[in-house]
Design a protein around this motif. Structure first.
Motif, PDB file in Angstrom:
ATOM      1  N   VAL A  14       0.795  -1.131  -0.398  1.00 39.75           N
ATOM      2  CA  VAL A  14       0.059  -0.028   0.238  1.00 39.75           C
ATOM      3  C   VAL A  14       0.878   1.247   0.025  1.00 39.75           C
ATOM      4  CG1 VAL A  14      -1.481   1.216   1.106  1.00 39.75           C
ATOM      5  CG2 VAL A  14      -1.754  -0.998   1.664  1.00 39.75           C
ATOM      6  N   ILE A  15       0.635   1.734  -0.828  1.00 44.25           N
ATOM      7  CA  ILE A  15       1.968   3.402  -1.718  1.00 44.25           C
ATOM      8  C   ILE A  15       0.744   4.593  -1.611  1.00 44.25           C
ATOM      9  CG2 ILE A  15       3.519   4.247  -2.265  1.00 44.25           C
ATOM     10  CD1 ILE A  15       4.341   1.297  -3.917  1.00 44.25           C
ATOM     11  N   PHE A  16       0.878   5.737  -0.027  1.00 46.03           N
ATOM     12  CA  PHE A  16       0.107   6.773  -0.607  1.00 46.03           C
ATOM     13  C   PHE A  16       1.704   7.877  -1.532  1.00 46.03           C
ATOM     14  CE2 PHE A  16      -0.845   4.802   3.955  1.00 46.03           C
ATOM     15  CZ  PHE A  16      -2.632   5.063   3.425  1.00 46.03           C
ATOM     16  N   THR A  17       0.522   7.857  -2.706  1.00 45.92           N
ATOM     17  CA  THR A  17       1.047   8.548  -3.380  1.00 45.92           C
ATOM     18  C   THR A  17       0.511   9.863  -4.179  1.00 45.92           C
ATOM     19  OG1 THR A  17       3.280   8.633  -5.421  1.00 45.92           O
ATOM     20  CG2 THR A  17       1.261   7.073  -4.927  1.00 45.92           C
ATOM     21  N   CYS A  18       1.026  10.700  -5.008  1.00 47.61           N
ATOM     22  CA  CYS A  18       0.289  11.848  -5.626  1.00 47.61           C
ATOM     23  C   CYS A  18       1.349  12.205  -6.744  1.00 47.61           C
ATOM     24  CB  CYS A  18      -0.178  12.799  -4.771  1.00 47.61           C
ATOM     25  SG  CYS A  18       2.012  13.867  -4.460  1.00 47.61           S
ATOM     26  N   ASN A  19       0.003  13.028  -7.399  1.00 47.94           N
ATOM     27  CA  ASN A  19       0.053  12.845  -8.889  1.00 47.94           C
ATOM     28  C   ASN A  19       1.857  14.602  -8.992  1.00 47.94           C
ATOM     29  OD1 ASN A  19      -1.545  11.634  -9.795  1.00 47.94           O
ATOM     30  ND2 ASN A  19      -2.971  14.104 -10.292  1.00 47.94           N
ATOM     31  N   SER A  20       1.221  14.883  -7.777  1.00 50.48           N
ATOM     32  CA  SER A  20       2.132  16.225  -8.052  1.00 50.48           C
ATOM     33  C   SER A  20       3.560  16.629  -6.932  1.00 50.48           C
ATOM     34  CB  SER A  20       0.911  17.335  -6.761  1.00 50.48           C
ATOM     35  OG  SER A  20       0.736  16.881  -5.480  1.00 50.48           O
ATOM     36  N   CYS A  21       3.822  15.651  -6.086  1.00 52.49           N
ATOM     37  CA  CYS A  21       4.515  16.083  -5.504  1.00 52.49           C
ATOM     38  C   CYS A  21       6.368  15.444  -6.599  1.00 52.49           C
ATOM     39  CB  CYS A  21       4.880  15.086  -4.179  1.00 52.49           C
ATOM     40  SG  CYS A  21       6.468  14.776  -3.594  1.00 52.49           S
ATOM     41  N   PRO A  22       7.268  15.754  -6.297  1.00 53.94           N
ATOM     42  CA  PRO A  22       8.054  15.957  -7.415  1.00 53.94           C
ATOM     43  C   PRO A  22       8.849  14.191  -7.106  1.00 53.94           C
ATOM     44  CG  PRO A  22       8.613  18.110  -6.479  1.00 53.94           C
ATOM     45  CD  PRO A  22       7.373  17.829  -5.329  1.00 53.94           C
ATOM     46  N   TYR A  23       8.848  14.239  -5.444  1.00 60.75           N
ATOM     47  CA  TYR A  23       9.312  12.404  -5.161  1.00 60.75           C
ATOM     48  C   TYR A  23       8.967  11.591  -5.243  1.00 60.75           C
ATOM     49  CZ  TYR A  23      12.076  15.413  -1.200  1.00 60.75           C
ATOM     50  OH  TYR A  23      13.013  16.629  -0.756  1.00 60.75           O
ATOM     51  N   ALA A  24       7.233  11.817  -5.365  1.00 58.15           N
ATOM     52  CA  ALA A  24       6.849  10.713  -5.958  1.00 58.15           C
ATOM     53  C   ALA A  24       6.725  10.724  -7.366  1.00 58.15           C
ATOM     54  CB  ALA A  24       5.217  11.307  -5.530  1.00 58.15           C
ATOM     55  N   VAL A  25       6.798  11.838  -8.180  1.00 61.41           N
ATOM     56  CA  VAL A  25       7.146  11.715  -9.604  1.00 61.41           C
ATOM     57  C   VAL A  25       8.283  10.727  -9.851  1.00 61.41           C
ATOM     58  CG1 VAL A  25       7.297  12.775 -11.741  1.00 61.41           C
ATOM     59  CG2 VAL A  25       5.837  13.507 -10.182  1.00 61.41           C
ATOM     60  N   THR A  49       4.449  11.607   0.885  1.00 59.40           N
ATOM     61  CA  THR A  49       4.499  11.198  -0.779  1.00 59.40           C
ATOM     62  C   THR A  49       5.890  10.811  -0.881  1.00 59.40           C
ATOM     63  OG1 THR A  49       3.448  12.651  -1.523  1.00 59.40           O
ATOM     64  CG2 THR A  49       1.838  11.806  -1.181  1.00 59.40           C
ATOM     65  N   PRO A  50       5.915   9.697  -1.259  1.00 66.22           N
ATOM     66  CA  PRO A  50       5.761   7.885  -1.269  1.00 66.22           C
ATOM     67  C   PRO A  50       5.866   8.066   0.474  1.00 66.22           C
ATOM     68  CG  PRO A  50       7.481   7.697  -2.134  1.00 66.22           C
ATOM     69  CD  PRO A  50       6.888   9.792  -2.286  1.00 66.22           C
ATOM     70  N   HIS A  51       4.719   6.849   0.552  1.00 70.47           N
ATOM     71  CA  HIS A  51       4.764   6.470   1.843  1.00 70.47           C
ATOM     72  C   HIS A  51       4.392   5.077   1.775  1.00 70.47           C
ATOM     73  CE1 HIS A  51       5.008   7.358   6.826  1.00 70.47           C
ATOM     74  NE2 HIS A  51       5.884   6.414   6.114  1.00 70.47           N
ATOM     75  N   VAL A  52       5.237   3.898   2.115  1.00 69.46           N
ATOM     76  CA  VAL A  52       5.225   2.610   1.742  1.00 69.46           C
ATOM     77  C   VAL A  52       4.678   2.006   3.078  1.00 69.46           C
ATOM     78  CG1 VAL A  52       5.705   0.424   0.815  1.00 69.46           C
ATOM     79  CG2 VAL A  52       5.753   2.699  -0.380  1.00 69.46           C
ATOM     80  N   TYR A  53       3.826   1.129   2.855  1.00 71.47           N
ATOM     81  CA  TYR A  53       3.328  -0.492   4.490  1.00 71.47           C
ATOM     82  C   TYR A  53       2.984  -1.382   3.570  1.00 71.47           C
ATOM     83  CZ  TYR A  53       2.213   3.722   6.567  1.00 71.47           C
ATOM     84  OH  TYR A  53       2.295   5.343   7.351  1.00 71.47           O
ATOM     85  N   LEU A  54       3.412  -2.007   4.312  1.00 72.04           N
ATOM     86  CA  LEU A  54       3.439  -4.017   3.308  1.00 72.04           C
ATOM     87  C   LEU A  54       3.200  -4.091   3.829  1.00 72.04           C
ATOM     88  CD1 LEU A  54       4.829  -6.142   1.644  1.00 72.04           C
ATOM     89  CD2 LEU A  54       6.775  -6.534   3.050  1.00 72.04           C
ATOM     90  N   LEU A  55       2.197  -4.644   3.919  1.00 73.74           N
ATOM     91  CA  LEU A  55       1.469  -6.000   4.546  1.00 73.74           C
ATOM     92  C   LEU A  55       1.001  -7.217   3.968  1.00 73.74           C
ATOM     93  CD1 LEU A  55      -2.151  -3.281   4.110  1.00 73.74           C
ATOM     94  CD2 LEU A  55      -0.506  -3.192   5.910  1.00 73.74           C
ATOM     95  N   ASN A  56       1.127  -7.854   4.836  1.00 74.66           N
ATOM     96  CA  ASN A  56       1.252  -9.865   4.978  1.00 74.66           C
ATOM     97  C   ASN A  56       0.022 -10.224   5.123  1.00 74.66           C
ATOM     98  OD1 ASN A  56       1.719 -12.222   5.120  1.00 74.66           O
ATOM     99  ND2 ASN A  56       3.390 -11.664   6.452  1.00 74.66           N
TER     100      ASN A  56
END
Length: 205
Positions: free
Chosen positions: A62-73, A142-149
């Motif tokens: 589950v990755i929280f991301t977006c269009n606008s953030c340069p890091y996310a891009v 953004t981005p922020h990652v959650y690895l779920l099992n």
């Protein structure tokens, strides 16, 4: 009379203090070892998506991301690569845009659809309408990652943080935090690095 007023003031302050602590606790979100609650959010194709829809999945990124953030891009191609690599192993990517489009118009639902088509996203790209899901997770960037099992219909948090150690230059990445975590989880091994600091833009509320 003064003593009664003072006692009343102390009680009010104690109640307010306790309430503040509870608010902060809620805002912290999940930690590694917690079980995440499923969600139901609108995908760019107009359909609602939940983790429960992926019957055969072994887990999720589950990755929280977006269009606008340069890091996310900067991470978009790497997110696509993660989905292509791990979806076949039962760990698909689910991307969620947590930003308020009224604050950041570049992250509107319509522009999400445009961006996903431009980049050829291979995964669901969901809008956190009302911004109810990202606070549950505790996402802050953004981005922020959650690895779920996925275990017995529950979703255990195994890793939280960044994708790797170099957002600006993929060729210079030394440690692939997410890949290392997923590989260890699938192999039934201990994940050595369970949390890292998410590097990115603050979520727009």
């Amino acid at each position: 009379m003064k003593k009664i007023k003072s006692l009343g003031l102390i009680v009010i302050l104690l109640v307010a203090s306790a309430f503040t602590v509870n608010l902060n606790s809620d805002a912290e979100g999940y930690e590694v070892g917690d079980y995440a609650t499923d969600f139901s959010l609108m995908n760019i194709n107009g359909k609602m998506v939940s983790m429960a829809d992926f019957v055969d999945a072994k887990g999720f990124l589950v990755i929280f991301t977006c269009n606008s953030c340069p890091y996310a891009v900067a991470y978009e191609d790497r997110i696509i690569a993660l989905d292509k690599k791990y979806k076949e192993m039962g760990i698909p990517v689910i991307a969620i845009n947590p930003n308020n489009p009224e604050v950041q118009p570049k992250d509107s639902y319509e522009k999400m659809k445009v961006r996903a088509k431009e980049k050829g996203f291979t995964f669901p790209y969901l809008l956190d309408e009302g911004q109810k899901v990202f606070p549950q997770y505790g996402a802050s960037r953004t981005p922020h990652v959650y690895l779920l099992n996925k275990r017995d219909g529950k979703y255990k948090v195994e890793y939280i943080g960044a994708i790797d150690d170099n957002y600006s230059d993929e060729a210079s990445v030394e440690t692939k935090y997410v890949e290392d975590a997923v590989d260890a989880m699938l192999a039934g091994k201990n994940i050595e690095t369970k949390t890292t600091k998410a590097i990115g833009c603050t979520i727009k509320v």
